[in-house]
Write a protein that holds these residues in place. Sequence first.
Motif, PDB file in Angstrom:
ATOM      1  N   GLY A 116       0.720  -1.277   0.126  1.00 57.54           N
ATOM      2  CA  GLY A 116       0.053  -0.033   0.159  1.00 57.54           C
ATOM      3  C   GLY A 116       0.884   1.113   0.014  1.00 57.54           C
ATOM      4  O   GLY A 116       0.649   2.072   0.576  1.00 57.54           O
ATOM      5  N   ASN A 117       2.090   1.123  -0.620  1.00 59.71           N
ATOM      6  CA  ASN A 117       2.864   2.300  -0.614  1.00 59.71           C
ATOM      7  C   ASN A 117       2.633   3.476  -1.611  1.00 59.71           C
ATOM      8  O   ASN A 117       3.049   4.564  -1.617  1.00 59.71           O
ATOM      9  CB  ASN A 117       4.344   1.957  -0.759  1.00 59.71           C
ATOM     10  CG  ASN A 117       4.958   0.952   0.377  1.00 59.71           C
ATOM     11  OD1 ASN A 117       4.658  -0.130   0.187  1.00 59.71           O
ATOM     12  ND2 ASN A 117       5.705   1.581   1.419  1.00 59.71           N
ATOM     13  N   ILE A 118       1.973   3.088  -2.623  1.00 61.08           N
ATOM     14  CA  ILE A 118       1.966   3.918  -3.770  1.00 61.08           C
ATOM     15  C   ILE A 118       0.383   4.328  -4.152  1.00 61.08           C
ATOM     16  O   ILE A 118      -0.713   3.238  -4.235  1.00 61.08           O
ATOM     17  CB  ILE A 118       2.373   3.247  -5.099  1.00 61.08           C
ATOM     18  CG1 ILE A 118       3.754   2.699  -4.786  1.00 61.08           C
ATOM     19  CG2 ILE A 118       2.323   3.907  -6.428  1.00 61.08           C
ATOM     20  CD1 ILE A 118       4.455   2.118  -5.865  1.00 61.08           C
ATOM     21  N   ALA A 156       2.053  20.533   6.595  1.00 61.29           N
ATOM     22  CA  ALA A 156       0.783  19.983   7.159  1.00 61.29           C
ATOM     23  C   ALA A 156      -0.376  19.869   6.052  1.00 61.29           C
ATOM     24  O   ALA A 156      -0.976  18.904   6.121  1.00 61.29           O
ATOM     25  CB  ALA A 156       0.245  21.013   8.290  1.00 61.29           C
ATOM     26  N   GLN A 157      -0.620  21.002   5.000  1.00 61.48           N
ATOM     27  CA  GLN A 157      -1.420  20.764   4.065  1.00 61.48           C
ATOM     28  C   GLN A 157      -0.891  19.421   3.083  1.00 61.48           C
ATOM     29  O   GLN A 157      -1.841  18.768   2.737  1.00 61.48           O
ATOM     30  CB  GLN A 157      -1.350  22.040   3.364  1.00 61.48           C
ATOM     31  CG  GLN A 157      -1.934  23.340   3.868  1.00 61.48           C
ATOM     32  CD  GLN A 157      -1.956  24.652   3.230  1.00 61.48           C
ATOM     33  OE1 GLN A 157      -0.608  24.828   2.811  1.00 61.48           O
ATOM     34  NE2 GLN A 157      -3.128  25.225   3.092  1.00 61.48           N
ATOM     35  N   LEU A 158       0.279  19.422   3.015  1.00 66.31           N
ATOM     36  CA  LEU A 158       0.708  18.115   1.951  1.00 66.31           C
ATOM     37  C   LEU A 158       0.488  16.989   2.726  1.00 66.31           C
ATOM     38  O   LEU A 158       0.159  16.051   2.021  1.00 66.31           O
ATOM     39  CB  LEU A 158       2.319  18.290   1.744  1.00 66.31           C
ATOM     40  CG  LEU A 158       2.623  19.226   0.754  1.00 66.31           C
ATOM     41  CD1 LEU A 158       4.444  19.600   0.715  1.00 66.31           C
ATOM     42  CD2 LEU A 158       2.417  18.849  -0.611  1.00 66.31           C
ATOM     43  N   LEU A 159       0.660  16.724   3.927  1.00 60.29           N
ATOM     44  CA  LEU A 159       0.255  15.740   4.693  1.00 60.29           C
ATOM     45  C   LEU A 159      -1.104  15.410   4.668  1.00 60.29           C
ATOM     46  O   LEU A 159      -1.523  14.152   4.749  1.00 60.29           O
ATOM     47  CB  LEU A 159       1.014  15.757   6.077  1.00 60.29           C
ATOM     48  CG  LEU A 159       2.481  15.560   6.095  1.00 60.29           C
ATOM     49  CD1 LEU A 159       3.100  16.123   7.293  1.00 60.29           C
ATOM     50  CD2 LEU A 159       3.045  14.079   5.729  1.00 60.29           C
ATOM     51  N   VAL A 160      -1.701  16.391   5.025  1.00 61.27           N
ATOM     52  CA  VAL A 160      -3.454  16.165   4.882  1.00 61.27           C
ATOM     53  C   VAL A 160      -3.793  15.653   3.497  1.00 61.27           C
ATOM     54  O   VAL A 160      -4.524  14.785   3.335  1.00 61.27           O
ATOM     55  CB  VAL A 160      -4.040  17.473   5.221  1.00 61.27           C
ATOM     56  CG1 VAL A 160      -5.586  17.125   4.954  1.00 61.27           C
ATOM     57  CG2 VAL A 160      -3.880  17.726   6.610  1.00 61.27           C
ATOM     58  N   LEU A 161      -3.256  16.197   2.437  1.00 63.77           N
ATOM     59  CA  LEU A 161      -3.490  15.725   1.086  1.00 63.77           C
ATOM     60  C   LEU A 161      -3.251  14.490   0.927  1.00 63.77           C
ATOM     61  O   LEU A 161      -3.707  13.381   0.444  1.00 63.77           O
ATOM     62  CB  LEU A 161      -2.905  16.615   0.134  1.00 63.77           C
ATOM     63  CG  LEU A 161      -3.173  16.096  -1.368  1.00 63.77           C
ATOM     64  CD1 LEU A 161      -4.589  16.139  -1.548  1.00 63.77           C
ATOM     65  CD2 LEU A 161      -2.232  17.282  -2.234  1.00 63.77           C
ATOM     66  N   PHE A 166      -4.530   8.470   0.111  1.00 66.57           N
ATOM     67  CA  PHE A 166      -4.324   7.214   0.653  1.00 66.57           C
ATOM     68  C   PHE A 166      -5.647   6.698   1.273  1.00 66.57           C
ATOM     69  O   PHE A 166      -5.916   5.356   0.990  1.00 66.57           O
ATOM     70  CB  PHE A 166      -3.157   6.953   1.194  1.00 66.57           C
ATOM     71  CG  PHE A 166      -1.728   6.836   0.846  1.00 66.57           C
ATOM     72  CD1 PHE A 166      -1.241   5.632   0.327  1.00 66.57           C
ATOM     73  CD2 PHE A 166      -1.124   7.900   0.640  1.00 66.57           C
ATOM     74  CE1 PHE A 166       0.009   5.505  -0.418  1.00 66.57           C
ATOM     75  CE2 PHE A 166       0.206   7.963  -0.256  1.00 66.57           C
ATOM     76  CZ  PHE A 166       0.522   6.490  -0.845  1.00 66.57           C
ATOM     77  N   GLN A 167      -6.389   7.368   1.835  1.00 68.51           N
ATOM     78  CA  GLN A 167      -7.534   6.676   2.525  1.00 68.51           C
ATOM     79  C   GLN A 167      -8.364   6.263   1.530  1.00 68.51           C
ATOM     80  O   GLN A 167      -9.279   5.137   1.819  1.00 68.51           O
ATOM     81  CB  GLN A 167      -8.084   7.891   3.435  1.00 68.51           C
ATOM     82  CG  GLN A 167      -7.302   8.246   4.704  1.00 68.51           C
ATOM     83  CD  GLN A 167      -7.772   9.078   5.661  1.00 68.51           C
ATOM     84  OE1 GLN A 167      -8.871   9.794   5.544  1.00 68.51           O
ATOM     85  NE2 GLN A 167      -6.969   9.357   6.638  1.00 68.51           N
ATOM     86  N   ASN A 168      -8.689   7.107   0.476  1.00 66.18           N
ATOM     87  CA  ASN A 168      -9.456   6.970  -0.439  1.00 66.18           C
ATOM     88  C   ASN A 168      -9.010   6.138  -1.863  1.00 66.18           C
ATOM     89  O   ASN A 168      -9.746   6.166  -2.838  1.00 66.18           O
ATOM     90  CB  ASN A 168     -10.442   8.381  -1.001  1.00 66.18           C
ATOM     91  CG  ASN A 168     -10.750   9.061   0.111  1.00 66.18           C
ATOM     92  OD1 ASN A 168     -11.650   8.545   0.950  1.00 66.18           O
ATOM     93  ND2 ASN A 168     -10.603  10.452   0.437  1.00 66.18           N
ATOM     94  N   ALA A 169      -7.681   5.705  -1.863  1.00 69.16           N
ATOM     95  CA  ALA A 169      -7.194   5.191  -2.964  1.00 69.16           C
ATOM     96  C   ALA A 169      -7.902   3.650  -3.181  1.00 69.16           C
ATOM     97  O   ALA A 169      -8.161   2.718  -2.266  1.00 69.16           O
ATOM     98  CB  ALA A 169      -5.678   5.022  -2.463  1.00 69.16           C
ATOM     99  N   SER A 170      -7.834   3.415  -4.535  1.00 68.49           N
ATOM    100  CA  SER A 170      -8.532   2.036  -4.983  1.00 68.49           C
ATOM    101  C   SER A 170      -7.152   1.602  -6.211  1.00 68.49           C
ATOM    102  O   SER A 170      -7.516   0.499  -6.725  1.00 68.49           O
ATOM    103  CB  SER A 170      -9.531   2.080  -5.671  1.00 68.49           C
ATOM    104  OG  SER A 170      -9.574   3.158  -6.931  1.00 68.49           O
TER     105      SER A 170
END
Length: 285
Positions: A116-118, A156-161, A166-170
């Motif tokens: 799940g790295n990419i 912080a903005q980069l990390l939120v993005l 990643f949370q929504n990745a398929s």
Amino acid sequence: MNDPYELRYDPIQKDFLYLHRTTTYNMGTFYHRHEAYELYLFLRGNVNFYIENSCYRLVPGDLLVLNPEEMHRSYSLDETEYERITINLQKSYLHRLSTPATHLSACFDYRPKGKGNIVHLKEDQLEQFLQFTSSLEEALASDAYGRDVQANCCLAQLLVLANTVFQNASYIPTDIMPDLVRQTMDYIETHLAQEITLEQLAGTFHLNSTYISRRFKQHTGLTLRSYIVDRRIALAKSYLCEGLTITEACYQSGFGDYANFIRSFTKIVGISPGRFAKKNASLPE
């Protein structure tokens, strides 16, 4: 004779390290780790990226996350310009940027090791990511009042993005690691506490030992010996963290010689097993 300590480590001394690089030569020839998390954006080039026992052909817009336990390696297949952005972040720094409701290290930690790295950024996500990195570059190049706060805000903005993507990745990237190399890594991992020889590998895979060694070095940048030593040191570190004695960690991780274990551990980790154990024992839960 091949150096058994070929594995490279890049120590990160600051809270974070930001690099936007374009090269026409290979960097990261060897598998290596960082003493920090890594956020990596691939922009252009002809590159294979290795993570643990997997390999991926990168596509512009691929975003990768790596934690300190994950070995990785990028390899340029030709002299095409290779452009990428890498951001290394100390765990303590991510903790300070996070809140009880927003754990910014989630995309690095909450997944199986080497999996799940990419993700692949959509056009609007890539544009947003590059806007944040451009603002970060401006803040880092500035000497104006508040530049550090601006840099922290950008990160912080980069990390939120990154976490949101990643949370929504398929997206499921194609793993192109040769079966022989992956199977060799898996064999080593399951036999670390035992003696591992080229003869055993040749018998297991019914192939010439020289061929196995050459293929392994071709795809990892490492000799089999240096790779085995590294994996045993990683196992010994986990044993020391669990409270085992140095002697127990030595022999249970597959080292047959105590002096060699001390020397190898100190060379690779940077401190002796005794100091590592004390340092780990002093860390808060």
